[in-house]
Design a protein around this motif. Structure first.
Motif, PDB file in Angstrom:
ATOM      1  N   ARG A 190      29.768  59.902  34.567  1.00 14.10           N
ATOM      2  CA  ARG A 190      29.576  61.390  34.615  1.00 14.10           C
ATOM      3  C   ARG A 190      30.315  62.088  35.683  1.00 14.10           C
ATOM      4  N   ILE A 191      31.291  63.081  35.166  1.00  8.47           N
ATOM      5  CA  ILE A 191      31.915  63.819  36.463  1.00  8.47           C
ATOM      6  C   ILE A 191      31.141  64.860  36.676  1.00  8.47           C
ATOM      7  N   SER A 192      31.099  65.171  37.986  1.00  9.39           N
ATOM      8  CA  SER A 192      30.225  66.295  38.304  1.00  9.39           C
ATOM      9  C   SER A 192      31.071  67.674  37.960  1.00  9.39           C
ATOM     10  N   GLN A 193      30.277  68.863  37.785  1.00 11.62           N
ATOM     11  CA  GLN A 193      30.776  70.057  37.556  1.00 11.62           C
ATOM     12  C   GLN A 193      31.960  70.470  38.154  1.00 11.62           C
ATOM     13  N   ARG A 194      31.713  70.348  39.423  1.00 13.10           N
ATOM     14  CA  ARG A 194      32.865  70.874  40.331  1.00 13.10           C
ATOM     15  C   ARG A 194      34.231  69.849  40.258  1.00 13.10           C
ATOM     16  N   ALA A 195      34.171  68.573  39.889  1.00 14.90           N
ATOM     17  CA  ALA A 195      35.166  67.858  39.503  1.00 14.90           C
ATOM     18  C   ALA A 195      35.943  68.407  38.192  1.00 14.90           C
ATOM     19  N   MET A 196      34.875  68.580  37.368  1.00 14.26           N
ATOM     20  CA  MET A 196      35.614  69.160  35.979  1.00 14.26           C
ATOM     21  C   MET A 196      36.191  70.415  36.133  1.00 14.26           C
ATOM     22  N   ASN A 197      35.742  71.436  36.922  1.00 18.90           N
ATOM     23  CA  ASN A 197      36.526  72.531  37.138  1.00 18.90           C
ATOM     24  C   ASN A 197      37.696  72.437  37.670  1.00 18.90           C
ATOM     25  N   ASN A 198      37.820  71.460  38.852  1.00 17.41           N
ATOM     26  CA  ASN A 198      39.243  71.156  39.158  1.00 17.41           C
ATOM     27  C   ASN A 198      40.112  70.352  38.301  1.00 17.41           C
ATOM     28  N   VAL A 199      39.644  69.639  37.469  1.00 19.15           N
ATOM     29  CA  VAL A 199      40.512  69.159  36.060  1.00 19.15           C
ATOM     30  C   VAL A 199      40.871  70.374  35.419  1.00 19.15           C
TER      31      VAL A 199
END
Length: 154
Positions: A3-12
């Motif tokens: 699972r990707i953290s929400q912060r990493a998803m925002n960066n993507v």
């Protein structure tokens, strides 16, 4: 499954949006060619009202053209004169021709409906072919003779 953290998803998402913006605007990042193109002496689809040179002019009067000049008899009738303006082509040349540096141009203003300022042309008649300066670019006149464009010129 990872699972990707929400912060990493925002960066993507941010990186993906930046890439899309770059792709949509790629043409503005590429160098533009500053070379003028062949063009008609008169812009296409414009309604010409008057062509002026010194005290002489070619004016639209209803559906016909008339010449106003100090010369009594001109060799080119008004309709043929305007037709020559429509058929004339400007061929781009690079740089300022050395032959025109000491010459005074024949300044011609073409008044077009819907525009507050006229189109200003500088014709250099002592060159062969005739050199024209228009809109900051240098051209040679083709497909027309200066005598048919400005029959009152001496």
């Amino acid at each position: 499954m990872a699972r990707i953290s929400q912060r990493a998803m925002n960066n993507v998402v941010i990186v993906a949006m930046l890439l899309m913006i770059a792709l949509f605007n790629i043409d503005s990042f590429l160098p533009k060619q500053d070379i003028a193109q062949y063009q008609s002496l008169l812009p296409q689809d414009v309604y010409v009202l008057k062509i002026e040179h010194d005290e002489n002019s070619l004016e639209r009067s209803g559906q016909v053209w008339r010449q106003r000049t100090t010369d009594a008899a001109l060799s080119v009738p008004p309709d043929r004169q305007f037709s020559a303006w429509q058929k004339a082509i400007l061929e781009p040349i690079s740089g300022v021709p050395q032959t025109v540096s000491s010459m005074q141009p024949l300044v011609v203003v073409v008044w077009v409906a819907g525009q507050a300022n006229g189109l200003v042309y500088g014709f250099y008649p002592s060159t062969s072919p005739t050199v024209v300066k228009y809109d900051g670019n240098w051209y040679t006149l083709t497909n027309a003779e200066l005598d048919s464009l400005l029959p009152w010129k001496h």
